[in-house]
Design a protein around this motif. Structure first.
Motif, mmCIF file in Angstrom:
data_model
loop_
_atom_site.group_PDB
_atom_site.id
_atom_site.type_symbol
_atom_site.label_atom_id
_atom_site.label_comp_id
_atom_site.label_asym_id
_atom_site.label_seq_id
_atom_site.Cartn_x
_atom_site.Cartn_y
_atom_site.Cartn_z
ATOM 1 N N LYS A 8 2.991 5.287 -2.706
ATOM 2 C CA LYS A 8 3.324 6.471 -2.650
ATOM 3 C C LYS A 8 2.502 7.464 -1.947
ATOM 4 N N LEU A 9 2.515 8.252 -1.151
ATOM 5 C CA LEU A 9 1.151 9.397 -0.685
ATOM 6 C C LEU A 9 1.504 10.697 -0.939
ATOM 7 N N THR A 41 -5.336 7.539 0.659
ATOM 8 C CA THR A 41 -5.440 6.452 1.851
ATOM 9 C C THR A 41 -6.544 5.625 1.550
ATOM 10 N N ILE A 44 -5.683 3.040 -0.341
ATOM 11 C CA ILE A 44 -4.832 1.968 0.203
ATOM 12 C C ILE A 44 -5.400 1.083 0.802
ATOM 13 N N LEU A 58 4.359 2.530 3.194
ATOM 14 C CA LEU A 58 4.009 3.817 2.824
ATOM 15 C C LEU A 58 5.198 4.546 2.530
ATOM 16 N N CYS A 60 6.624 8.481 1.601
ATOM 17 C CA CYS A 60 6.281 10.114 1.270
ATOM 18 C C CYS A 60 7.650 10.824 1.760
ATOM 19 N N ALA A 69 -0.072 8.364 6.998
ATOM 20 C CA ALA A 69 0.196 7.096 7.650
ATOM 21 C C ALA A 69 -0.746 6.836 8.664
ATOM 22 N N THR A 72 -4.171 6.020 7.173
ATOM 23 C CA THR A 72 -4.028 4.700 6.773
ATOM 24 C C THR A 72 -4.267 3.627 7.873
ATOM 25 N N ALA A 87 6.507 2.730 7.272
ATOM 26 C CA ALA A 87 6.375 3.990 6.623
ATOM 27 C C ALA A 87 7.618 4.541 6.587
#
Length: 125
Positions: A8-9, A41, A44, A58, A60, A69, A72, A87
């Motif tokens: 989770k972002l 990030t 990750i 990902l 969010c 994203a 990342t 994502a």
């Protein structure tokens, strides 16, 4: 067995959906590494490289998905990883376009089915 890193972002604290996706991926034969909520990030990227992830997922729903994203993807490529990034979540259309242009493999918005998501991870790996 394909290994997937999920996270989770941003400030999003709602993790039911990503955890459900993780369960469906595990049931489909993936090894799932779930990093939890509010993950940076850089973390990750580090874990995905260390775990030799076949894909990164990902999530969010609080905004910022496109920004995080994109970061990342950039971090993974800088570290030599070609793992596709998938994502899910909500953001402004321009931000979704931005992250897709940055190399995000797939985006899923509200209403995407588990079957569609699992199939996309299979196809990506």
């Amino acid at each position: 067995m394909k290994r997937v890193v999920l996270a989770k972002l941003g400030l999003d604290g709602h993790d039911v959906g990503v955890r459900l996706i993780g369960k469906h991926l595990a049931d489909a034969g993936f090894e799932v590494v779930y990093l939890g909520k509010r993950v940076a990030t850089a973390t990750i990227v580090q874990v995905a490289v260390q775990e030799d992830a076949d894909a990164v997922g990902l999530s969010c729903l609080s905004g910022g998905l496109g920004h995080f994203a994109s970061l990342t993807v950039e971090g993974l490529r800088r570290e030599g990883s070609e793992a596709p990034v998938l994502a899910g979540g909500i953001d402004e259309p321009a931000e979704i376009d931005r992250m897709m242009a940055a190399g995000v493999h797939r985006h899923f918005g509200p209403g995407a089915s588990m079957e569609e998501i699992v199939a996309a991870f299979r196809e990506a790996t």
